[in-house]
Structure formats: structure tokens, C-alpha cells
Design an enzyme around this catalytic site. Structure first.
Site, mmCIF file in Angstrom:
data_model
loop_
_atom_site.group_PDB
_atom_site.id
_atom_site.type_symbol
_atom_site.label_atom_id
_atom_site.label_comp_id
_atom_site.label_asym_id
_atom_site.label_seq_id
_atom_site.Cartn_x
_atom_site.Cartn_y
_atom_site.Cartn_z
ATOM 1 N N CYS A 213 0.810 -1.226 0.000
ATOM 2 C CA CYS A 213 0.000 0.000 0.000
ATOM 3 C C CYS A 213 0.838 1.267 0.000
ATOM 4 C CB CYS A 213 -0.950 -0.002 1.193
ATOM 5 S SG CYS A 213 -1.992 -1.456 1.193
ATOM 6 N N HIS B 148 -3.604 6.850 2.406
ATOM 7 C CA HIS B 148 -3.976 5.536 1.883
ATOM 8 C C HIS B 148 -5.309 5.147 2.519
ATOM 9 C CE1 HIS B 148 -4.203 1.432 0.895
ATOM 10 N NE2 HIS B 148 -3.797 0.976 2.054
ATOM 11 N N ASN C 271 -9.913 -0.802 0.195
ATOM 12 C CA ASN C 271 -8.453 -0.667 0.177
ATOM 13 C C ASN C 271 -7.932 -1.202 -1.163
ATOM 14 O OD1 ASN C 271 -5.705 -1.078 0.428
ATOM 15 N ND2 ASN C 271 -5.811 -1.893 2.509
#
Ligand code: ACO
Length: 331
Positions: free
Chosen positions: A117, A258, A288
Site C-alpha cells: 500500500c 492511503h 483498500n
């Protein structure tokens, strides 16, 4: 003396697949509820690839959008293509080379990096350095992931989180001191490698009937441990970016974190008294999306008029590795 060269973002593009996976859809396949998922994560739905779609398709579309945005009609002008992905098109060669082929920029250097990520910020930093050192004038940075391909839809503690998407930026050399990637910070701690990982399919445990039967090709996650680490690191990143660039929350137009979990995002914002209006959140619609989440959110924020030329934005991310990274960008 020559003016220092900065890496300016001249193009921004993103894309997500058409197919929507809602919390109601998940309720049909695992023991969960919309209420549980929404309160614990902030996610209502995500986009996932359909049969026949792949990381490369998303990466190429996001890249084309970014090139159009930068006004680059001939992709062979690019000196370098860097792709972050933890879900490559195939194990090798690099997805970046396949992007290069699809764009028709034969000869342009191309390689992949993997930082989960945090991958977009890692790739952005590499691109920035290639430009600031004078090695390249135009760099395409792409972050593309299809986590749904590695998601175990029998594991209710992880499958609720992930979606697919891609985002890309074009970086160009600029002599303007008030525009570009102003600061980046990268960190990792391999001691936490197993907090989020895919156990099989690499050289240690190659694919076999057993690895398939044991769900070894899917993401394994220690959710609570990840959560604690993520809260600490996202808070730290926000503080570090402001301190190193001498910024207060008033100086920042938008924080683009994020999209990991709404509670983790809110805890970072709260620590520094950032009003949530200055924090971009689209986790409710996309979940996500790993490395893609920041450029995806940046592109949407620009479309919604939240950022534009001259905006100061702060991007922060945490992910598998463990990795964490931040950047301050002047649009
Ligand atoms: N639906 C209903 N109940 C659930 C679900 C679900 N989908 N998942 C877990 N539960 C249950 C658990 O079994 C547990 O039950 P118990 O108390 O009877 O044992 C209870 O809910 C609480 O479980 P926790 O794991 O403590 O829940 P938590 O509040 O920590 O939320 C979550 C779990 C959402 C996964 C959270 O820990 C989190 O967001 N962690 C970060 C994970 C993350 O972001 N990973 C991605 C990193 S990025 C990358 O690199 C890919």
C-alpha cells in the site's frame, strides 16, 4: 549556478473496474453484516475485476488517462516507466514492460517495484530522484493492483477490505521551485513481513495442488496487529511531513491518506487536529485498493475541485512489508 530541478506532476489519471462488490453481496457469502463492515472499516462497496480483466488492463487505462492529462500524445517521449504492483500481470517479466508495450513506447526503461500500500509513494520517490538527478525528463509512475485476485472470500476478517484499481502520474522536470514533489520519506520493517502476506507461489513454496487446497495463494492478515502498527505509523508520517516541510494544518490544502480503514485515517487526523474536511476519504466506495488508493483519491479530489494547481497536498501510506511512506506535493 543552475536552478535545482523539481519533479512536477503534469498528469494524473486513474481507473477502477466496472464491477461493484457491496457489503450486501458479502453478506451472502460470509458471516458478516453491512453494519459490522461499515462501523469497523468505513467501507460500503468496492470495485473488483471481472473474469478476463487484469492488473495490466487497469494500469494501461490509468496510464493513458495520465498521459492525456499531461498532453503527451507520443508515449515514446517517456524516459522511464515505474510500476508499483503486488499483483502483477504474471510473475515475470515486469508489468511495467507490458505497460510500455501497450502504450507503444518501445525503448523506454521500465521496471516494477513492490511496496504494497506504500507502493505509489515509493515509486513516486524513485521517479522524483531520476528527475532531480537529471537522468530523466519525463517519468510515468503507475500503481496498479487487483487484490481481489489474491483475496480469500472465505476469510471474513480480510475479504471485506480489498478492492481493485489503478492510478498514474506523469512527472516532468521543472525549474519552478513552487511546484512538484517537495519531500518524501520511506521506511520499512521486515520483522513484520508476516502481518500481511501471501504464503505460496514464490520460490520458497511454489504452486502445487497442496498450496491451492490450503488457500496458500491468498492474503493472510493479522488484522489487529496491522491495525495497531498502522495507527502509529500514519500518525508519525503526518507529523514528520509537516515538521520537515515546516507546515501547519492551515498550510495544507488536503491530506490524501492511503484508504486503509476510516478509523486509522481519523486517528491520524485527530492527532494533529486536522479537520476531516481537509482529509480525502473515498474508502466507502473503493475499499483498500493497495498502491492505487492514493492516486485514485488524488484524481477524484481534483475532479471534485478539492485540489488544483498550487495546492499543497500531503500523502501518507502504510502497507505490507511492513512499509510506510509519506510525501508533500505542490500541485
Ligand atoms: N464480520 C463480522 N465479524 C467479524 C468480521 C466480519 N467481516 N471479521 C472479524 N469479525 C469478528 C471477529 O471474529 C471478532 O470476533 P470475536 O470477538 O468473537 O473473536 C470480532 O469481529 C472482532 O475482531 P477484530 O479482528 O478484533 O476486529 P477489528 O476491530 O480489529 O477489525 C479489521 C478488524 C477491520 C480487519 C481491523 O483490524 C483492520 O482494519 N486492520 C487493519 C487491516 C488492514 O488495513 N490491512 C491491510 C493493510 S494494507 C496492505 O498492504 C494490503
Amino acid at each position: 549556478m543552475d536552478k535545482p530541478i523539481r519533479a512536477a506532476i503534469t498528469g494524473l489519471g486513474a481507473t477502477v473496474p466496472e464491477k461493484v462488490l457491496t457489503n450486501a453481496d458479502l453478506e451472502k457469502i460470509i458471516d458478516t453484516s453491512d453494519e459490522w463492515i461499515t462501523t469497523r472499516t468505513g467501507i460500503r462497496e468496492r470495485r473488483i475485476v471481472s473474469d478476463g480483466e487484469s492488473t495490466l488492463d487497469l494500469a494501461v487505462q490509468a496510464s493513458r488517462n495520465a498521459l492525456d492529462d499531461a498532453g503527451i500524445t507520443d508515449p515514446s517521449e517517456l524516459d522511464l516507466i515505474i510500476c508499483h504492483t503486488v499483483t502483477p500481470e504474471i510473475p515475470f517479466p515486469a508489468t511495467a514492460c507490458l505497460i510500455q508495450k501497450a502504450l507503444g513506447s518501445s525503448g523506454t526503461a521500465a521496471f516494477d517495484i513492490s511496496a504494497a500500500c506504500s507502493g505509489f509513494i515509493y515509486a513516486l520517490t524513485i521517479g522524483q530522484k531520476f528527475i532531480e538527478t537529471g537522468t530523466c525528463r519525463k517519468v510515468l509512475v503507475v500503481a496498479a493492483d487487483t487484490l481481489s485476485r489474491f483475496t480469500d472470500y472465505t476469510d471474513r476478517s480480510s475479504c471485506i477490505l480489498f478492492g481493485d484499481g489503478a492510478g498514474a502520474v506523469v512527472l516532468e522536470a521543472s525549474e519552478r521551485s513552487d511546484r512538484g514533489v517537495m519531500y518524501t520519506v520511506l521506511h520499512a520493517d521486515g520483522n513484520g513481513w508476516d502481518f500481511i502476506h501471501v504464503p505460496a507461489g514464490g520460490s520458497r513454496t511454489p504452486a502445487s495442488r497442496e498450496t491451492v487446497d490450503n488457500h496458500g495463494h491468498f492474503i493472510k492478515m493479522r488484522g489487529r496487529d496491522v491495525y495497531k502498527f498502522a495507527v502509529a505509523k500514519m500518525q508519525w508520517l503526518l507529523g514528520d511531513c509537516m515538521e520537515k516541510c515546516n507546515l501547519t494544518p492551515d498550510d495544507v490544502d488536503l491530506v490524501v491518506p492511503h484508504q486503509v480503514n476510516i478509523r486509522i485515517i481519523e486517528s491520524a487526523a485527530k492527532k494533529y487536529d486536522f479537520p476531516m474536511e481537509k482529509v480525502y476519504v473515498n474508502i466507502d466506495r473503493f475499499g483498500n485498493t493497495s498502491g492505487a488508493s492514493i492516486p485514485l483519491a488524488m484524481e477524484e479530489a481534483r475532479r471534485n475541485g478539492k485540489i488544483g494547481p498550487g495546492s499543497t497536498i500531503l500523502v501518507i501510506a502504510f502497507g505490507a512489508g511492513l512499509t510506510w511512506a509519506g510525501a508533500v506535493i505542490k500541485m
